[in-house]
Design a protein around this motif. Structure first.
Motif, PDB file in Angstrom:
ATOM      1  N   SER A   1       0.833  -1.209   0.000  1.00  0.00           N
ATOM      2  CA  SER A   1       0.000   0.000   0.000  1.00  0.00           C
ATOM      3  C   SER A   1       0.864   1.254   0.000  1.00  0.00           C
TER       4      SER A   1
ATOM      5  N   TYR B   1       2.638   2.106  -3.303  1.00  0.00           N
ATOM      6  CA  TYR B   1       1.699   2.614  -4.305  1.00  0.00           C
ATOM      7  C   TYR B   1       1.091   3.954  -3.907  1.00  0.00           C
TER       8      TYR B   1
ATOM      9  N   GLU C   1       5.753  -3.105 -10.276  1.00  0.00           N
ATOM     10  CA  GLU C   1       5.485  -1.741 -10.699  1.00  0.00           C
ATOM     11  C   GLU C   1       4.399  -1.768 -11.778  1.00  0.00           C
ATOM     12  N   ARG C   2       4.096  -0.608 -12.376  1.00  0.00           N
ATOM     13  CA  ARG C   2       2.989  -0.537 -13.336  1.00  0.00           C
ATOM     14  C   ARG C   2       3.342  -1.178 -14.673  1.00  0.00           C
TER      15      ARG C   2
ATOM     16  N   TRP D   1       7.403   6.011   0.703  1.00  0.00           N
ATOM     17  CA  TRP D   1       6.674   6.536  -0.460  1.00  0.00           C
ATOM     18  C   TRP D   1       7.465   7.646  -1.145  1.00  0.00           C
TER      19      TRP D   1
END
Length: 387
Positions: free
Chosen positions: A141, A144, A212-213, A267
């Motif tokens: 979490s 992201y 990752e994306r 983050w």
């Protein structure tokens, strides 16, 4: 991997039995530590509120507040605390009441060492699985940018973290051909992280590899002890050299920072590393990308200088395809020799295509389509010749 010690509070009103329990727990399992004890449920509840243990051992018949009432209160306030009942044969009806409060383990008094060892071993596995699941959920979490739904456990609050953004091959767009995605998936599966990290970075507490994306990038996150000192960049180099034979023929790029961080900076650091990777990855080249590289790199102020642009225009005007191709290859080789990053090369090639497009009277191609193909080609290339 370092093993976490779990904390225990014991509620038992008979001093000799309490002493015996403490002695046997300390003797049979070093992964648990007793942080408090009490002779009644009320004092035990106060101790629990103060130290917030992982595990409660409680007798059922005690003065002031008995074990059943203590269990009810603990279940209401601290539902995640694991509870073990201590009972005699004559108190089995109390134990049955406790079972209705979702207590699954009980030990008969006097305690037998082999039974205690078995119960503690089972509890250790269950607690470890639970906390691993919670930690993974929170780390994912956080990476992201989502707010963690659960309370951050002390194991994460007290740890130091090292982040490595790892990229197989070159920068990808969000959507890639399914065959390429499959190739990356197979490569990731071949990586034995436990074995590699055991050689490169030891000791460490835990590690996570998070998608990752795009399919060719993942975050490797290490939780390390405060006492662990390593050169993060040297370890990145060792990781790169170890991963290269596995990722062949693709290059491997690791992006990291110089220092370990605490949980609250994960983050922010992840965002910085994403930016550094975009700015610093050199197509077809395996490297370590660090802030100093980004800050000190001097790139040309223009992608294609005016002299080169005029030369390209003349070659197009005279339809000299041979020299045009030679000029194009000279540019690519120059960019490769100077290790220009992928985004810079993509922008330079877009400008190159724009020069051609504007020079032609009736262009037979869609410039946007060509620019998209440029990005796709660079994304899957393994060397300059692929371009």
């Amino acid at each position: 991997m370092c093993h976490k010690k779990y904390s225990i509070v014991i509620a038992e009103d008979e001093p000799l039995i309490l002493e015996n329990i403490i002695e046997k727990i300390e003797k049979c399992n070093e992964r648990f530590t007793i942080v408090a004890s009490a002779s009644n449920g009320m004092d035990a509840l106060k101790a629990i509120e103060k130290v917030k243990p992982d595990l409660l051992f409680t007798d059922v018949r005690m003065p002031i507040m008995d074990g059943i009432e203590l269990i009810r209160e603990v279940r209401r306030i601290y539902p995640d605390i694991y509870i073990v009942i201590l009972s005699g044969f004559s108190e089995f009806s109390y134990a049955q009441q406790a079972m209705k409060l979702d207590v699954r383990d009980y030990l008969l008094k006097p305690l037998k060492l082999d039974q205690l060892v078995e119960v503690l071993s089972n509890i250790y596995e269950k607690l470890s699985q639970r906390i691993n699941s919670v930690e993974s959920e929170i780390i994912i979490s956080t990476i992201y940018g989502n707010k963690a739904a659960k309370t951050i456990p002390s194991s994460l609050q007290e740890a130091r973290f090292v982040l490595y953004l790892t990229c197989i091959g070159n920068l990808q767009k969000a959507a890639v051909p399914s065959t390429e995605s499959l190739n990356y998936s197979e490569i990731w599966k071949r990586i034995d992280w436990d074995k590699i990290l055991g050689k490169v970075w030891k000791p460490f507490q835990k590690w996570w590899v998070i998608d990752e994306r795009v399919p060719n990038e993942k975050f490797l996150i290490l939780a390390i002890g405060n006492e662990t000192e390593r050169n993060i960049i040297d370890c990145a180099d060792m990781l790169k050299d170890t991963l290269l034979p596995i990722t062949h023929p693709f290059n491997i790029t690791l992006c990291t920072d110089y220092i370990s961080i605490d949980y609250s900076h994960i983050w922010q650091t992840a965002q910085k590393l994403r930016s550094y990777m975009e700015q610093g990855l050199v197509p077809g080249s395996s490297s370590i990308v660090v802030p100093e590289l980004i800050n000190n790199r001097k790139l040309p102020s223009t992608y294609i200088d005016i002299v080169t642009e005029n030369g390209i225009k003349k070659l197009i005007e005279h339809k000299d395809l041979s020299m045009f191709h030679k000029q194009f290859m000279t540019l690519l080789q120059d960019w490769n020799r100077n290790s220009y990053p992928q985004l810079w090369i993509e922008n330079a090639l877009s400008q190159f295509v724009g020069i051609i497009y504007r020079q032609l009277i009736s262009p037979a191609f869609d410039i946007n389509e060509i620019e998209a193909k440029i990005s796709d080609t660079i994304a899957v290339s393994t060397n300059t010749n692929d371009l």
